[in-house]
Scaffold this active site. Structure first.
Site, PDB file in Angstrom:
ATOM      1  N   ARG A 120      31.762  51.633  36.282  1.00 42.12           N
ATOM      2  CA  ARG A 120      30.789  50.628  36.742  1.00 42.12           C
ATOM      3  C   ARG A 120      29.736  51.232  37.677  1.00 42.12           C
ATOM      4  O   ARG A 120      29.285  50.595  38.631  1.00 42.12           O
ATOM      5  CB  ARG A 120      31.502  49.453  37.445  1.00 42.12           C
ATOM      6  CG  ARG A 120      32.490  48.729  36.574  1.00 42.12           C
ATOM      7  CD  ARG A 120      31.843  48.072  35.360  1.00 42.12           C
ATOM      8  NE  ARG A 120      32.880  47.450  34.548  1.00 42.12           N
ATOM      9  CZ  ARG A 120      33.546  48.067  33.565  1.00 42.12           C
ATOM     10  NH1 ARG A 120      33.263  49.333  33.267  1.00 42.12           N
ATOM     11  NH2 ARG A 120      34.468  47.434  32.876  1.00 42.12           N
ATOM     12  N   SER A 156      32.920  39.185  36.042  1.00 40.79           N
ATOM     13  CA  SER A 156      33.819  39.708  37.077  1.00 40.79           C
ATOM     14  C   SER A 156      33.030  39.952  38.361  1.00 40.79           C
ATOM     15  O   SER A 156      32.102  40.760  38.376  1.00 40.79           O
ATOM     16  CB  SER A 156      34.466  41.010  36.608  1.00 40.79           C
ATOM     17  OG  SER A 156      35.245  40.788  35.458  1.00 40.79           O
ATOM     18  N   GLU A 187      30.720  43.357  42.391  1.00 41.21           N
ATOM     19  CA  GLU A 187      30.044  44.007  41.270  1.00 41.21           C
ATOM     20  C   GLU A 187      28.584  43.583  41.145  1.00 41.21           C
ATOM     21  O   GLU A 187      27.726  44.418  40.910  1.00 41.21           O
ATOM     22  CB  GLU A 187      30.808  43.711  39.970  1.00 41.21           C
ATOM     23  CG  GLU A 187      30.321  44.501  38.789  1.00 41.21           C
ATOM     24  CD  GLU A 187      31.277  44.444  37.596  1.00 41.21           C
ATOM     25  OE1 GLU A 187      30.808  44.565  36.469  1.00 41.21           O
ATOM     26  OE2 GLU A 187      32.502  44.289  37.819  1.00 41.21           O
TER      27      GLU A 187
END
Length: 351
Positions: free
Chosen positions: A160, A239, A343
């Protein structure tokens, strides 16, 4: 290039949250994108680049600068080589590669947002990451004031993360180039246990491409991860927290906390993350810390379908969302000594 003033930004995000931008430009060509960026940089105006808005948390006061919405289009397929304009809708692009019989991104179906955002976050799901197919990224470099082509090896991809995320004020992605696989209509080998189980096959098996895509879409929909205007569980950024990656000492301390809190027979999820590090599950941490599906009694709550998604139930403000996120972060840290990291990108606010 369309120009609006005091323009609402909430409708451009999947959270449907945030105040207005002082100025909103919508660019439909690479040249327009570059011109808008150069103008902002030359005048010292703060710049916010918006793609599909699926990874943005914008403050209630909005953005006092120029928001640049990238709405470029372009899907060019030559053999197994694919070039996408940054503004292409990602999930539509995935569907077209499946229709073309090419494997590599079929398990990334249903992920909201634009193609240009995928290398920034190194988007991944169900055993696939875009970094495994991206060959190069074309971007405007705000430091050198020129268009550059950055090969995969120089993108610094990791979980990520990427060079583009590490230097958020430097690069504006214009095009993404990928190399896919022709496997006689079959998917890439299935790496994710849940996907293999859902299809009744073993990990490592290949399955028909349409079946892989449809299975992932079904799994995502069951978790509220496919956009649906009528379903508030999808009014989210997917998420909200990344899965923590812990060094050896931190992981052992974490295990001790788990045993103290939940008992010596409880084993948390653990996956090798390289260099002696271990990745564990943010969803597991959140749930075991007491924040179960549907947690909350205000306008921002945890999804009823997936513990990792924080949602706007329709009347939330960004501050409502952040208050819930802070409560979750504090609760997980108190329970397990692990600090969750958000995130989505925050604009004008922070946890």
């Amino acid at each position: 290039m369309q120009e609006l003033h005091d323009a609402p930004l909430a409708p451009l995000t999947t959270f449907r949250l945030g105040g207005p931008a002082a100025r909103l430009l919508t660019a439909t060509t690479d040249a327009e994108v570059i011109a808008a960026v150069r103008e902002a940089d030359a005048s010292g105006t703060p710049l916010l680049v918006v793609g599909g808005g699926s990874n943005l948390v914008i403050g209630d006061k909005g953005f006092d600068g120029t928001a640049l919405r990238i709405a470029t289009q372009g899907f060019e397929l030559s053999g197994t080589s694919l070039e996408l304009a940054a503004g292409e809708v990602w999930t539509d692009a995935v569907a077209r590669t499946v229709e073309a019989g090419l494997a590599g991104i079929e398990c990334l179906a249903g992920i909201p947002g634009s193609a240009g955002a995928t290398p920034i976050q190194n988007v991944g799901a169900y055993g696939q990451e875009v970094s495994s197919t991206i060959t190069e990224v074309v971007a405007y470099d705000r430091r050198t004031r020129e268009t550059v082509t950055i090969p995969n090896a120089e993108c610094a991809f990791s979980y990520r993360h990427s060079r583009f995320k590490a230097e958020p004020d430097r690069f504006v992605v214009l095009r993404v180039r990928c190399d896919l696989e022709e496997a006689n209509g079959l998917s890439a080998p299935l790496k994710y246990p849940e996907t293999a189980r859902a299809m009744g096959v073993e990990q490592g098996d290949r399955v028909p491409l349409p079946a892989a895509r449809e299975t992932v879409l079904r799994l995502r929909a069951g978790k509220g991860m496919v956009l649906d205007p009528e379903d508030h569980d999808t009014w989210s950024a997917g998420s909200f927290f990344t899965n923590p990656i812990l060094g050896p000492a931190a992981f052992q301390e974490f295990i001790g906390r788990v045993h103290d809190r939940l008992g010596p027979d409880v084993t948390p999820p653990a996956f090798p993350a390289g260099d002696g590090r271990t990745k564990t599950s943010a969803a597991w941490l959140i749930d075991r810390a007491g924040f179960t599906k549907g947690y909350g009694d205000g306008p921002a709550r945890i999804s009823t379908k997936h513990t990792l998604a924080l949602t706007n139930r329709g009347t939330a403000t960004t501050e409502d969302l952040l208050a819930l996120a802070r409560e979750v972060v504090a609760g997980v840290h108190a329970a397990f000594g692990v600090t969750l990291v958000n995130e989505p990108v925050t604009v004008g606010v922070s946890l």
